[in-house]
Design an enzyme around this catalytic site. Structure first.
Site, PDB file in Angstrom:
ATOM      1  CB  THR A  67      -0.781  -0.113   1.188  1.00 48.34           C
ATOM      2  OG1 THR A  67      -0.219   0.223   2.301  1.00 48.34           O
ATOM      3  CG2 THR A  67      -1.416  -1.394   1.406  1.00 48.34           C
ATOM      4  CB  CYS A  68       0.134   4.730   0.219  1.00 51.09           C
ATOM      5  SG  CYS A  68      -0.623   5.145   1.672  1.00 51.09           S
ATOM      6  NE  ARG A  70      -0.065  -2.334   6.624  1.00 49.38           N
ATOM      7  CZ  ARG A  70       0.448  -2.655   7.795  1.00 49.38           C
ATOM      8  NH1 ARG A  70       1.141  -3.465   8.085  1.00 49.38           N
ATOM      9  NH2 ARG A  70      -0.021  -1.552   8.769  1.00 49.38           N
ATOM     10  CB  SER A 130      -3.763   1.846  10.391  1.00 50.48           C
ATOM     11  OG  SER A 130      -4.111   0.740   9.472  1.00 50.48           O
ATOM     12  CD  GLU A 137      -7.955   4.855   2.897  1.00 51.97           C
ATOM     13  OE1 GLU A 137      -6.914   4.882   3.150  1.00 51.97           O
ATOM     14  OE2 GLU A 137      -8.399   6.056   2.688  1.00 51.97           O
ATOM     15  CB  THR A 213      -7.154   5.742 -12.498  1.00 49.68           C
ATOM     16  OG1 THR A 213      -6.141   5.384 -13.142  1.00 49.68           O
ATOM     17  CG2 THR A 213      -7.641   7.251 -13.492  1.00 49.68           C
ATOM     18  N   GLY A 214      -6.012   4.673  -9.304  1.00 49.41           N
ATOM     19  CA  GLY A 214      -6.005   3.300  -8.793  1.00 49.41           C
ATOM     20  C   GLY A 214      -6.969   3.227  -7.523  1.00 49.41           C
ATOM     21  CB  ALA A 215      -7.386   0.717  -4.888  1.00 49.23           C
TER      22      ALA A 215
END
Length: 487
Positions: A67-68, A70, A130, A137, A213-215
């Site tokens: 993830t952004c 992790r 988190s 998310e 345009t990603g998740a």
């Protein structure tokens, strides 16, 4: 199960769920350096995906959770593989893909095993690990990571069960506690910061431009819609903005549209990290003639904007580090309650996993008893023919067999949960003369790539398994985590 876990710790020393004490956040131990280290892992010449890891020798399955803020790799290592050798192979391929040296990776990665690893993933899914405690998310990111691995055939049955159990645990935490009930997320905290710097209380009347345009961009647009932001436009370096934006009630931008859109924007949010970085020169050109202030939010791990953008007059830059420092901590009692639910769920999962390890032995015992029964029924029928007497004898024998199997089956579950499955299988071999070694070898051989077939296996979960006793499967799970990140 191997978890290559990269986390940026919270500011200062904070207690971690399941740990024995606080963890330092200053990087003084020479390990990875948080977001910068994570960015390096994701910016190498080759993208680190589940199938890249799963194709390694000794790895029966893999799921990459990136993830952004992790980066983790979960591996299902085959029973015949040497744990330390497999670990070196995994670190080696990560080094090759990312360009980060093997020595640096070795220093950054710690080892997680057994219940600790299960509890870690469950904590991640529940948002306890988190920066924004309880954020929602990450649950979707877990599901997407598993789905991606399944699409490439990289997720073994054990990994599918583990990730599905983590999602169930997250739902349980969400339904039984107040954790995250305010719907906080990295995006929501970033928007709160943007509104504060603009001196606004809400998004009414503001114009927002989103890059990507990603998740993550999808989550951003969903939150903007929920907050009734009236003017949202989307730009993508890949040219997919129009379809992405129209499906979400926003406006798609082309390269020609972007300068005018940024000139009239109040907030620009970067969620891409895959295109060229916009620098101070770009924003000087975009903002020429604009009088209103602009807040630029960079949520991309690889950065969508150069750091010097924040030095321009009339422009504020909010980075992931700003978001991390501004992220509120949940109430201690709520976190403690959620942590206990996570620990209970992890314990139940581990007990069930251990119990499954003796399934081959239970099946072998039942087949042995059924074989004895069939021989005896055949003898009775040869003596009496297909008469009422023969049918009564068969019925009675089947009842006796079921009753005889009840206690050994229940005892197998108890011993497996206690980690004593080798005692059970040795007893079966001694008492009944059963050879369970062949079954163990067949089981191990079947545990490779197919998720469907793996889901039927009894002993396919151990990450690093060694052959012991007649069945030869004992959980000796190992995992690795990196001490560095925010999510």
């Amino acid at each position: 199960m191997v978890s290559h876990h990269a986390r940026t710790p919270h500011q200062g020393s904070v207690p971690r769920c399941g740990d024995g004490g606080p963890e330092r956040a200053d990087g003084a131990d020479g390990r990875g350096t948080g977001l910068e280290f994570l960015a390096r892992l994701g910016s190498g010449p080759i993208r680190i995906t589940s199938d890249v890891i799963a194709n390694l020798d000794g790895v029966a399955g893999a799921v990459v959770l990136a993830t952004c803020n992790r980066f983790e790799v979960y591996c299902d290592v085959g029973p015949a593989a040497d744990p330390e050798t497999t670990r070196r192979h995994v670190l080696g391929i990560i080094s090759t893909c990312s360009g980060v040296s093997h020595d640096e990776l070795s220093r950054a990665f710690d080892c997680l095993t057994g219940t600790a690893l299960t509890e870690h993933l469950f904590s991640v899914g529940a948002g306890l690990d988190s920066a924004v405690v309880g954020e929602r998310e990450i649950t979707g990111q877990l599901r997407r990571s598993l789905a991606s691995a399944q699409e490439t055939g990289s997720a073994s049955g054990s990994l599918v069960r583990l990730f599905q159990a983590a999602s169930r645990a997250a739902r349980e935490v969400g339904s039984l506690t107040a954790l995250g009930e305010a719907g906080r997320s990295m995006v929501s905290v970033a928007l709160d910061l943007a509104l504060f710097r603009l001196g606004r209380r809400d998004l009414s009347g503001l114009s927002v431009v989103v890059l990507g345009t990603g998740a993550y961009a999808g989550s951003t647009l969903a939150l903007l819609a929920a907050k009734a932001c009236p003017a949202v436009s989307v730009f993508s370096w890949s040219g997919r903005a129009e379809a992405f934006a129209s499906a979400r009630g926003a406006t798609g931008l082309t390269s020609e549209d972007l300068p005018a859109a940024i000139r009239g924007a109040d907030v620009v949010i970067g969620c891409s990290g895959r295109g060229p970085r916009l620098g101070s020169g770009d924003f000087r050109a975009f903002r020429q003639g604009a009088a209103a202030p602009l807040v630029v939010v960079d949520l991309a791990l690889s950065r969508d904007f150069e750091p010097e953008v924040g030095e321009l007059p009339g422009l504020d830059l909010i980075t992931l580090e700003h978001v991390r420092l501004a992220s509120p901590r949940e109430q201690t009692d709520v976190v403690r309650q959620a942590g206990e639910l996570v620990r209970q769920a992890a314990r139940r999962f581990e007990e069930d996993r251990h119990a499954r390890l003796l399934d081959p032995a239970i099946v072998a015992l039942r087949e042995h008893m059924q074989s004895v029964l069939a021989d005896e029924v055949a003898r009775v029928k040869n003596q009496h023919g297909c008469t009422a007497t023969a049918e009564a004898v068969e019925f009675a024998l089947r009842r006796v067999v079921r009753q005889l199997l009840h206690v050994p089956t229940s005892r197998a579950r108890e011993l497996a949960a206690a980690g004593r499955q080798d005692e059970y299988t040795a007893a079966l071999e001694t008492l009944f003369g059963l050879d369970l070694t062949a079954g163990g070898k067949a089981e191990a051989g079947a545990n490779k790539k197919s998720p469907d077939s793996c889901c039927q296996e009894a002993g396919d979960f151990p990450l690093f398994a060694k052959r012991v006793g007649p069945v030869g499967i004992e959980p000796t799970t190992h995992g690795l985590k990196v001490r560095c990140s925010t999510n």
